[in-house]
Design an enzyme around this catalytic site. Sequence first.
Site, PDB file in Angstrom:
ATOM      1  N   ALA A  18     -68.892  48.638  67.018  1.00  0.00           N
ATOM      2  CA  ALA A  18     -70.214  49.056  66.559  1.00  0.00           C
ATOM      3  C   ALA A  18     -71.214  47.919  66.756  1.00  0.00           C
ATOM      4  O   ALA A  18     -72.311  48.105  67.278  1.00  0.00           O
ATOM      5  CB  ALA A  18     -70.157  49.475  65.095  1.00  0.00           C
ATOM      6  N   ASP A 236     -53.541  50.324  77.385  1.00  0.00           N
ATOM      7  CA  ASP A 236     -54.879  49.806  77.084  1.00  0.00           C
ATOM      8  C   ASP A 236     -55.829  49.938  78.282  1.00  0.00           C
ATOM      9  O   ASP A 236     -57.013  50.213  78.094  1.00  0.00           O
ATOM     10  CB  ASP A 236     -54.761  48.332  76.662  1.00  0.00           C
ATOM     11  CG  ASP A 236     -56.043  47.778  76.074  1.00  0.00           C
ATOM     12  OD1 ASP A 236     -56.635  48.460  75.224  1.00  0.00           O
ATOM     13  OD2 ASP A 236     -56.468  46.676  76.478  1.00  0.00           O
ATOM     14  N   HIS A 241     -58.669  53.588  81.877  1.00  0.00           N
ATOM     15  CA  HIS A 241     -59.739  53.080  82.743  1.00  0.00           C
ATOM     16  C   HIS A 241     -59.386  53.156  84.234  1.00  0.00           C
ATOM     17  O   HIS A 241     -60.139  53.700  85.038  1.00  0.00           O
ATOM     18  CB  HIS A 241     -60.077  51.633  82.392  1.00  0.00           C
ATOM     19  CG  HIS A 241     -60.466  51.437  80.947  1.00  0.00           C
ATOM     20  ND1 HIS A 241     -61.094  52.413  80.211  1.00  0.00           N
ATOM     21  CD2 HIS A 241     -60.336  50.376  80.116  1.00  0.00           C
ATOM     22  CE1 HIS A 241     -61.321  51.954  78.983  1.00  0.00           C
ATOM     23  NE2 HIS A 241     -60.859  50.719  78.901  1.00  0.00           N
ATOM     24  N   ARG A 347     -60.452  48.203  95.819  1.00  0.00           N
ATOM     25  CA  ARG A 347     -60.344  47.747  97.208  1.00  0.00           C
ATOM     26  C   ARG A 347     -59.710  48.848  98.038  1.00  0.00           C
ATOM     27  O   ARG A 347     -58.658  49.354  97.691  1.00  0.00           O
ATOM     28  CB  ARG A 347     -59.501  46.486  97.297  1.00  0.00           C
ATOM     29  CG  ARG A 347     -60.235  45.292  96.721  1.00  0.00           C
ATOM     30  CD  ARG A 347     -59.424  44.024  96.848  1.00  0.00           C
ATOM     31  NE  ARG A 347     -60.275  42.904  96.538  1.00  0.00           N
ATOM     32  CZ  ARG A 347     -60.889  42.140  97.444  1.00  0.00           C
ATOM     33  NH1 ARG A 347     -60.677  42.340  98.721  1.00  0.00           N
ATOM     34  NH2 ARG A 347     -61.680  41.172  97.052  1.00  0.00           N
ATOM     35  N   ARG A 376     -67.094  46.118  93.714  1.00  0.00           N
ATOM     36  CA  ARG A 376     -66.885  45.232  92.572  1.00  0.00           C
ATOM     37  C   ARG A 376     -67.630  45.810  91.374  1.00  0.00           C
ATOM     38  O   ARG A 376     -68.854  45.767  91.302  1.00  0.00           O
ATOM     39  CB  ARG A 376     -67.367  43.811  92.898  1.00  0.00           C
ATOM     40  CG  ARG A 376     -66.947  42.806  91.830  1.00  0.00           C
ATOM     41  CD  ARG A 376     -67.002  41.389  92.353  1.00  0.00           C
ATOM     42  NE  ARG A 376     -68.364  40.990  92.614  1.00  0.00           N
ATOM     43  CZ  ARG A 376     -68.770  40.313  93.687  1.00  0.00           C
ATOM     44  NH1 ARG A 376     -67.913  39.950  94.611  1.00  0.00           N
ATOM     45  NH2 ARG A 376     -70.029  39.989  93.832  1.00  0.00           N
ATOM     46  N   LEU A 385     -68.298  45.501 102.730  1.00  0.00           N
ATOM     47  CA  LEU A 385     -67.372  46.041 103.704  1.00  0.00           C
ATOM     48  C   LEU A 385     -66.978  44.916 104.640  1.00  0.00           C
ATOM     49  O   LEU A 385     -67.838  44.293 105.263  1.00  0.00           O
ATOM     50  CB  LEU A 385     -68.076  47.172 104.463  1.00  0.00           C
ATOM     51  CG  LEU A 385     -67.281  47.907 105.523  1.00  0.00           C
ATOM     52  CD1 LEU A 385     -66.070  48.605 104.938  1.00  0.00           C
ATOM     53  CD2 LEU A 385     -68.175  48.926 106.226  1.00  0.00           C
ATOM     54  N   LYS A 386     -65.691  44.668 104.719  1.00  0.00           N
ATOM     55  CA  LYS A 386     -65.222  43.610 105.611  1.00  0.00           C
ATOM     56  C   LYS A 386     -65.075  44.177 107.010  1.00  0.00           C
ATOM     57  O   LYS A 386     -64.358  45.151 107.214  1.00  0.00           O
ATOM     58  CB  LYS A 386     -63.888  43.070 105.131  1.00  0.00           C
ATOM     59  CG  LYS A 386     -63.996  42.435 103.778  1.00  0.00           C
ATOM     60  CD  LYS A 386     -62.817  41.555 103.509  1.00  0.00           C
ATOM     61  CE  LYS A 386     -63.132  40.743 102.255  1.00  0.00           C
ATOM     62  NZ  LYS A 386     -62.242  39.652 102.035  1.00  0.00           N
TER      63      LYS A 386
HETATM   64  C1  BG6 Z   1     -61.093  48.148  76.313  1.00  0.00           C
HETATM   65  C2  BG6 Z   1     -59.766  47.514  76.096  1.00  0.00           C
HETATM   66  O1  BG6 Z   1     -60.951  49.535  76.455  1.00  0.00           O
HETATM   67  O2  BG6 Z   1     -61.693  47.624  77.475  1.00  0.00           O
HETATM   68  C3  BG6 Z   1     -59.893  46.002  76.022  1.00  0.00           C
HETATM   69  O3  BG6 Z   1     -59.193  47.993  74.895  1.00  0.00           O
HETATM   70  C4  BG6 Z   1     -60.659  45.462  77.201  1.00  0.00           C
HETATM   71  O4  BG6 Z   1     -58.621  45.400  75.955  1.00  0.00           O
HETATM   72  C5  BG6 Z   1     -61.941  46.231  77.421  1.00  0.00           C
HETATM   73  O5  BG6 Z   1     -60.954  44.101  76.953  1.00  0.00           O
HETATM   74  C6  BG6 Z   1     -62.617  45.831  78.729  1.00  0.00           C
HETATM   75  O6  BG6 Z   1     -63.883  46.424  78.816  1.00  0.00           O
HETATM   76  P1  BG6 Z   1     -65.041  45.706  79.622  1.00  0.00           P
HETATM   77  O7  BG6 Z   1     -66.144  46.705  79.629  1.00  0.00           O
HETATM   78  O8  BG6 Z   1     -65.367  44.453  78.904  1.00  0.00           O
HETATM   79  O9  BG6 Z   1     -64.486  45.419  80.987  1.00  0.00           O
END
Ligand code: BG6
Length: 489
Positions: A18, A236, A241, A347, A376, A385-386
């Site tokens: 938060a 995690d 992600h 990549r 990135r 682009l390489k």
């Molecule tokens: C979170 C993970 O979802 O994403 C963390 O729980 C991690 O472990 C974080 O550090 C990374 O997020 P960002 O936006 O800082 O790359």
Amino acid sequence: GNESTVSITVVGASGDLAKRKIFPALFALYYEDCLPKHFTVYGYARSKITDAELRNMVSKTLTCRIDKRENCGKKMDQFLKRCFYHSGQYDSQQNFVDLDKKLKEHEAGRVSNRLFYLSIPPNIFIDAVRCASMSASSGNGWTRVIVEKPFGRDSESSAALTKALKQYLEEEQIFRIDHYLGKELVENLSVLRFSNLIFEPLWSRQYIRNVQLIFSEDFGTEGRGGYFDNYGIIRDIMQNHLLQILALFAMETPVSLDAEDIRNEKVKVLRSMRPLQLENVAVGQYKSHTKGGVTYPAYTDDKTVPKDSLTPTFAAAALFIDNARWDDVPFLMKAGKALHNKKAEIRVQFRHVPGNLYNRNFGIDLDRATNELVIRVQPDEAIYLKINNKVPGLGMRLGRSNLNLHYAARYSKEIPDAYERLLLDAIEGERRLFIRSDELDAAWALFTPLLKELEEKKIIPEYYPYGSRGPVGAHYLAARYNVRWGDVG
Ligand code: BG6
């Protein structure tokens, strides 16, 4: 009147997320005039503090966008005046009834729209959803709930959570956040691919040799070991992600840009993938390391982590999509804590040019020096682009060069934080960047058998020094699929 108002309640207002992300993102939206005319922000937590104390706490986290500092102070004051605090237990119906009364006063008879951001640990999550939905949902507008991961820790617990949520909310009311989907370069992935002729036709096994999704952080889990130890890096970072990026990268062309059309395609890709097995992964855990007189702690030095923990803080994995477009193309993931740098990138390594005229006599091995597209995501956003290029001069010598789109050089405006985009989308009812429950199921189905096996067989992670490039196991893993990681020399 018919005017509407939005009340945003941050449940878990004194928590880290938060403070670091949610309040600053709300302020940034306010600053950019993106919030509706009538809105109120409520912090909800257990501690007994006043509105003034909340405002003071929030004010410390707010920053101004670099491009227009002039009236920032004034804007901050105006924003803080719209912030309030309500002290309550997360499982108290009555405390939410009291909140409801306060919200109604602010709404002053307008159409009431309510957004709850649940930024609280999983064990109190369902109680809060129950209380919020039963005692403080809107009477005549919408009620939406943003939830943060962890969405369970395997297929079963995730399904149980989904089931519990659906007792109180419709799927359309649930906004499951994966903040990587709110990152500028992740959102740009589809634009890059679907609106550029030089990429779109190449996006398949015919031209792409492998795809790499790389996440690294240069700090450990100090301070959040208690949470982390129950999850590990695979849950995690990878299962959410990196897998989300993969799905966006690999999906078929959606029928339209509508949320359901996009999410339908993402689910299809996820369901076309093979669940991971032990042989597809390498795991690691960081150990203590002394550099320049400073000693960096081992993962298990954290007081909240058991001394004999085998939880991976690093993992590399090879995934495959069994469909016509991606058959046999390795998608390699790598994610780790306490590594040598902080970076997230995609990549794309292309195949070599068949029958290339320029063979080894020109100073470059063209079988190896294939084109590589690098996206990135952070830090220092860029797409490059390489390519192989003639080194200028009278002779004929080839070298690799970058065609480079460097965001900081190309665009003057600062890139919004992921949470800004996601909060705005939730307020506007845009679900494109949120995770649908079937996506979540499919994501867990891929990782659950592997996670169980790792835990049941007590697989010992390869130990790597804090601040290093991670375990060599990642290289052996890649080599098994004839891949070299693009981020190492
Ligand atoms: C979170 C993970 O979802 O994403 C963390 O729980 C991690 O472990 C974080 O550090 C990374 O997020 P960002 O936006 O800082 O790359």
